[in-house]
Scaffold this active site. Sequence first.
Site, PDB file in Angstrom:
ATOM      1  N   HIS A 108      49.758  42.019  60.533  1.00  0.00           N
ATOM      2  CA  HIS A 108      50.855  42.813  61.084  1.00  0.00           C
ATOM      3  C   HIS A 108      50.523  43.178  62.532  1.00  0.00           C
ATOM      4  O   HIS A 108      49.469  43.776  62.790  1.00  0.00           O
ATOM      5  CB  HIS A 108      51.055  44.110  60.300  1.00  0.00           C
ATOM      6  CG  HIS A 108      51.328  43.924  58.837  1.00  0.00           C
ATOM      7  ND1 HIS A 108      51.363  44.975  57.951  1.00  0.00           N
ATOM      8  CD2 HIS A 108      51.578  42.808  58.109  1.00  0.00           C
ATOM      9  CE1 HIS A 108      51.621  44.526  56.735  1.00  0.00           C
ATOM     10  NE2 HIS A 108      51.757  43.202  56.808  1.00  0.00           N
TER      11      HIS A 108
ATOM     12  N   TYR B 277      42.763  53.972  59.986  1.00  0.00           N
ATOM     13  CA  TYR B 277      43.274  53.539  61.285  1.00  0.00           C
ATOM     14  C   TYR B 277      43.951  54.689  62.007  1.00  0.00           C
ATOM     15  O   TYR B 277      44.758  55.416  61.462  1.00  0.00           O
ATOM     16  CB  TYR B 277      44.175  52.314  61.185  1.00  0.00           C
ATOM     17  CG  TYR B 277      45.220  52.296  60.100  1.00  0.00           C
ATOM     18  CD1 TYR B 277      46.573  52.405  60.407  1.00  0.00           C
ATOM     19  CD2 TYR B 277      44.863  52.136  58.768  1.00  0.00           C
ATOM     20  CE1 TYR B 277      47.541  52.358  59.416  1.00  0.00           C
ATOM     21  CE2 TYR B 277      45.819  52.083  57.770  1.00  0.00           C
ATOM     22  CZ  TYR B 277      47.163  52.197  58.101  1.00  0.00           C
ATOM     23  OH  TYR B 277      48.116  52.154  57.121  1.00  0.00           O
TER      24      TYR B 277
END
Length: 459
Positions: free
Chosen positions: A67, A130
């Site tokens: 992604h 993240y």
Amino acid sequence: MTNELRVSTTDIPGLLVVDLPVHGDSRGWFKENWQRDKMTALGVPDFQPVQNNMSFNADAGVTRGIHAEPWDKLVSVATGRVFGAWVDLRAGETFGTVVTAELTPGRAVFVPRGVGNAYQALDPGTCYSYLVNEHWSADAKAKYTFANLRHPDIRWPLPLDGATISEADRSHPSIADVVPFRRPRPVVTGSNGQLGTALQALIPEAIFVDRADLDITDADAVAAFDWSEASCIINAAAWTAVDAAEGEGRAACWAVNVAGTANLVAAARRHRLPLVHISSDYVFDGSRELHTEDEPFAPLSAYGAAKAAADAVVGTLPRHYILRTSWVIGEGSNFVRTMARLADTGASPAVVDDQFGRLTFADDLARAALHLMHHAEPGTYNVTSDGGVVSWFDVAQAVFEARGAAGQVSRTSTEEFAAGKLTAPRPRHSALDLTKLRATGFVPVDGGEGLRQYLAAMT
């Protein structure tokens, strides 16, 4: 694990591997997963994260798809190990380039927007973290770029046929069929002005907006504008009706030149964008024959005060470029075109001979804006043509001579010209010191030669 913080570049521009010191004892371990001062000193961008996400993977073999997202992120693991794979999905020469690495608590990777990120859990109970610099939303997800996990250059440690993969990640297009992520582009306000028109010729790929597209005086509109594809803001919008600003145009002048600029500064700060802003010799009173960038503001007019206030606001941004200029000449209405029209129609204007400066050609100003963003430290730079200092009378006479109408311009003083009119006070001396600009490697056009070229190309 390492006892030294290290940052390494990779084959994907902007993708950085960060080796983190992990300190352990009988209780477990501790690490600084994001340490702004230390990491930025070693080359990690100050990406200003706003959201931290965690992904827990119960079993080894869980594999998350490739992604590319419209934000930057720092990826790492809190527990366990992952095999990370990154694919450059941005348009350009490095499209499709792959970098892989194993991530443990002692290793993180900085991923710039537009680079595809994927990973495979190597241990059960892996927790993947993240840190991102935009808030996730459904609208933002619509701007993702995806690629299939079966990239020919990725060797997954655990076979994909037996991995745990979502249906969506199984169905993403192969790298050969991916529409590349559009690289960020400058957003230029005031697209129809003299500088905006010059920038359209120089960087046609930029996002150009005029007031109908974005009213910079509307704070809500500026905040709501889609800045996700912006690489920087070039503010070429301005209220330049200097005399009108002394009367009924004062509020409008302030709204565009100060409030509008402040709205763009807020957007630049929120979205971590550099801002290029065009200033003016009118921030000075003209008492010095040559103005340096650090001269204190001393505006004589409402317009000058507004430009000085805007400079002060822009100066609060860490990444700002204030281009201070004078006597701009480009496409559209300006002094040179007016003089050419008068010369062609046989008129005999009286032109002031006691205001001194240099012309600035819009295409030269556009070149300087791009040069400074790419080759100079943020700050304030004087940008005009080079060569001798001239008066408005000198410019008018040169235009008349070029049009074959020599001798039809007469001299007048500022006081005589302004008698009986509502005019803003002008600085007598507008020449700007170009030493700082030249030190960056930019070579301004000579004023006389620039005028000859401009007149030759003028239709």
